[in-house]
Design an enzyme around this catalytic site. Structure first.
Site, PDB file in Angstrom:
ATOM      1  N   SER A   8      13.669  19.770  89.543  1.00  0.00           N
ATOM      2  CA  SER A   8      14.241  18.505  89.085  1.00  0.00           C
ATOM      3  C   SER A   8      13.456  17.367  89.730  1.00  0.00           C
ATOM      4  O   SER A   8      13.031  17.477  90.880  1.00  0.00           O
ATOM      5  CB  SER A   8      15.704  18.439  89.505  1.00  0.00           C
ATOM      6  OG  SER A   8      16.127  17.104  89.617  1.00  0.00           O
ATOM      7  N   HIS A  45      35.484  38.761  78.288  1.00  0.00           N
ATOM      8  CA  HIS A  45      36.014  37.378  78.337  1.00  0.00           C
ATOM      9  C   HIS A  45      35.408  36.571  79.492  1.00  0.00           C
ATOM     10  O   HIS A  45      36.061  35.697  80.054  1.00  0.00           O
ATOM     11  CB  HIS A  45      37.537  37.354  78.483  1.00  0.00           C
ATOM     12  CG  HIS A  45      38.264  38.259  77.540  1.00  0.00           C
ATOM     13  ND1 HIS A  45      38.771  37.823  76.344  1.00  0.00           N
ATOM     14  CD2 HIS A  45      38.533  39.590  77.589  1.00  0.00           C
ATOM     15  CE1 HIS A  45      39.344  38.849  75.712  1.00  0.00           C
ATOM     16  NE2 HIS A  45      39.199  39.926  76.449  1.00  0.00           N
ATOM     17  N   LYS A  53      16.656  21.993  93.214  1.00  0.00           N
ATOM     18  CA  LYS A  53      16.885  22.673  91.939  1.00  0.00           C
ATOM     19  C   LYS A  53      15.784  23.666  91.566  1.00  0.00           C
ATOM     20  O   LYS A  53      14.607  23.400  91.736  1.00  0.00           O
ATOM     21  CB  LYS A  53      17.021  21.649  90.805  1.00  0.00           C
ATOM     22  CG  LYS A  53      18.257  20.806  90.863  1.00  0.00           C
ATOM     23  CD  LYS A  53      19.555  21.585  90.800  1.00  0.00           C
ATOM     24  CE  LYS A  53      19.876  22.105  89.435  1.00  0.00           C
ATOM     25  NZ  LYS A  53      20.155  21.032  88.476  1.00  0.00           N
ATOM     26  N   GLU A 110      16.813  28.675  79.002  1.00  0.00           N
ATOM     27  CA  GLU A 110      17.513  27.632  78.237  1.00  0.00           C
ATOM     28  C   GLU A 110      16.802  27.353  76.916  1.00  0.00           C
ATOM     29  O   GLU A 110      17.427  27.175  75.879  1.00  0.00           O
ATOM     30  CB  GLU A 110      17.638  26.363  79.084  1.00  0.00           C
ATOM     31  CG  GLU A 110      18.610  26.532  80.227  1.00  0.00           C
ATOM     32  CD  GLU A 110      18.574  25.368  81.200  1.00  0.00           C
ATOM     33  OE1 GLU A 110      19.607  24.720  81.375  1.00  0.00           O
ATOM     34  OE2 GLU A 110      17.498  25.105  81.782  1.00  0.00           O
TER      35      GLU A 110
END
Ligand code: ARG
Length: 462
Positions: free
Chosen positions: A288, A157, A294, A301
């Site tokens: 970024s 979970h 970043k 992704e």
């Protein structure tokens, strides 16, 4: 306008917009190599049937070899005015050899050719994907060996559950990839390439002519097929109608893609500052344009994102085939792009993933800190200890739960509680010190198959 393989019965020229609309050369050129093999087998059969003379067969084969050479050198250029790959190759041969090339299409149909070409494509690409998958598998294995003795935290979970070994976490993915390889293997085992379908009803060419030539051509092609995969069609109506093999291939690739997507999600989570368990290789991350700090996990992704395409391709094919009357229908021309797309995506992903996995680093410090700080990771063992001592498990579960609550309310760690307090929970400091140790915890997992790793290695053949 380039010559078509049909046209005698038409008075009017084809509408140029429609012609563009119905063409498939801009994608089915990828089948050129397999289409040439079909022609080579066909030439042998026509020779046996005395439709072609030996010198004609020789000329046709030589011209096909030239095109094949271009394909293999990645120099193949198609004429966009040709309707499809079959037309492209036929027109090239006709330009080069004149009338004799027109004999090549005797007793065969593009329905027969495409049924052959696509199956051949699937076999070659399934083998390629198996190779790439085995590279990924061996990099996972390398990483597992590098961090052999390290602990990790297992989740259910997305909540911390129990202490595990990092190696076992990685091997979980190896089992998944192993099953993907197994599925590809049996797909390959079952896939046969039919020949001699004609348009739908079979061909005038004798069975024996095909059988002999299949053997000869496959041998001379130095085929990758140890056992001959090319067989005479048992039911041409079924063979020209059937795209089950494409649906099966895309289903296998979809399951593999689902595994990749779950892996991507895991790695994204574990590399966040919040988890901080893994450090991802910088060369597969991007920055970024606004936020200088970043380091974004873009490869992962995209790996997750491409799942939409791979699933979409499977659904597209299932929908394409739904409700089609037997046998061939032009709708089926649209079966190629989804297949090419999934194959190309998966191959690219696996290629990069093998390099990516090599660069992953385990943040041992962060993990041992998390394990040290989180008393909850051991309370299952506390409940189990009490059970061993004769307390019914659900009662023991309740005691361990109350112990956690007590420590939390007092803002203390279980390890800090004194003997007097622990006694209320049927425990003492000695027992707690023994249990609150990752090595102790791992040793208690008796159900773990100690042979599992060698079984996995045998299964994955590494
Ligand atoms: N390009 C076609 C396809 O991929 C080949 C078969 C065409 N057959 C026909 N009868 N028009 O489906």
């Amino acid at each position: 306008m380039a010559k078509k393989l049909w046209g005698g019965r038409f008075k009017k020229e084809i509408d140029s917009d429609f012609d563009k609309f119905q063409s498939s050369i801009h994608y089915d050129w990828k089948l050129a190599e397999y289409d040439i093999y079909h022609s080579m087998i066909h030439i042998g059969a026509l020779l046996k049937m005395k439709i072609l003379k030996p010198d004609e067969a020789k000329k046709l084969n030589a011209a096909l070899e030239e095109i094949l050479d271009e394909v293999k050198r990645r120099q193949f250029k198609y004429n966009p005015e040709n309707e499809d790959i079959h037309t492209e190759i036929q027109n090239r041969l006709t330009e080069k050899l004149g009338e004799i090339a027109l004999k090549l299409h005797s007793f065969r149909s593009r329905n027969d050719q495409i049924a052959f070409d696509e199956r051949y494509y699937c076999i070659i690409e399934a083998i390629r994907i198996l190779e790439l998958l085995s590279e990924v598998i061996s990099t996972f294995n390398e990483l597992a060996n590098r961090y052999k003795g390290e602990f990790f935290i297992g989740y259910t979970h997305t909540q911390r559950a129990q202490i595990i070994r990092f190696k076992d976490y990685l091997l979980a993915y190896l089992w998944m990839f192993g099953k993907d390889s197994d599925r590809l293997d049996s797909f390959l085992k079952n896939l046969k390439i039919p020949i001699g379908c004609g348009a739908l009803a079979g061909s005038y060419i004798k069975k024996e002519a095909y059988q002999e030539t299949i053997k000869q051509v496959i041998k001379s092609m130095g085929s990758i097929f140890k056992d001959t995969k090319v067989t005479l069609s048992k039911n041409p109506l079924s063979d020209v109608s059937d795209r089950d093999f494409l649906i099966e291939f895309l289903s296998i690739l979809s399951i593999l893609q689902m595994h990749l997507s779950r892996l991507a999600e895991d790695l994204i989570l574990y590399s966040t500052k919040e988890f901080n368990f893994l450090i991802l290789p910088e060369e597969f991350c991007t920055g970024s344009s606004l936020l200088p700090h970043k380091k974004n996990p873009d490869f992962l992704e995209l790996l997750r994102g491409y799942t939409s395409r791979v699933y979409g391709n499977l659904v597209s094919l299932l929908t394409l085939m739904k409700g089609l009357p037997l046998t061939y229908n032009r709708d089926m021309q649209l079966d190629k792009e989804p297949v090419f797309s999934s194959v190309e995506i998966i191959e690219e992903e696996l290629k990069i993933l093998a390099k990516f996995i090599k660069g992953i680093k385990l943040n041992k410090k962060a993990i041992s800190k998390a394990i040290k700080e989180d008393q909850n990771l051991y309370v299952t063992e506390v409940a189990e200890y009490l059970t061993e001592k004769g307390v019914p498990f659900l009662k023991a579960h309740d005691i361990a739960g109350r112990l956690i609550r007590f420590a939390e309310e007092k803002n203390k760690k279980i390890k800090e509680l004194d003997n007097k307090t622990l006694k209320k929970f049927f425990l003492n400091k000695k027992i707690i010190n023994k249990i609150f140790n990752p090595n102790f915890v791992i040793k208690r997992r008796r159900s773990l198959d100690t042979e599992a790793e060698s079984k996995l290695k045998a299964f994955l053949r590494f």
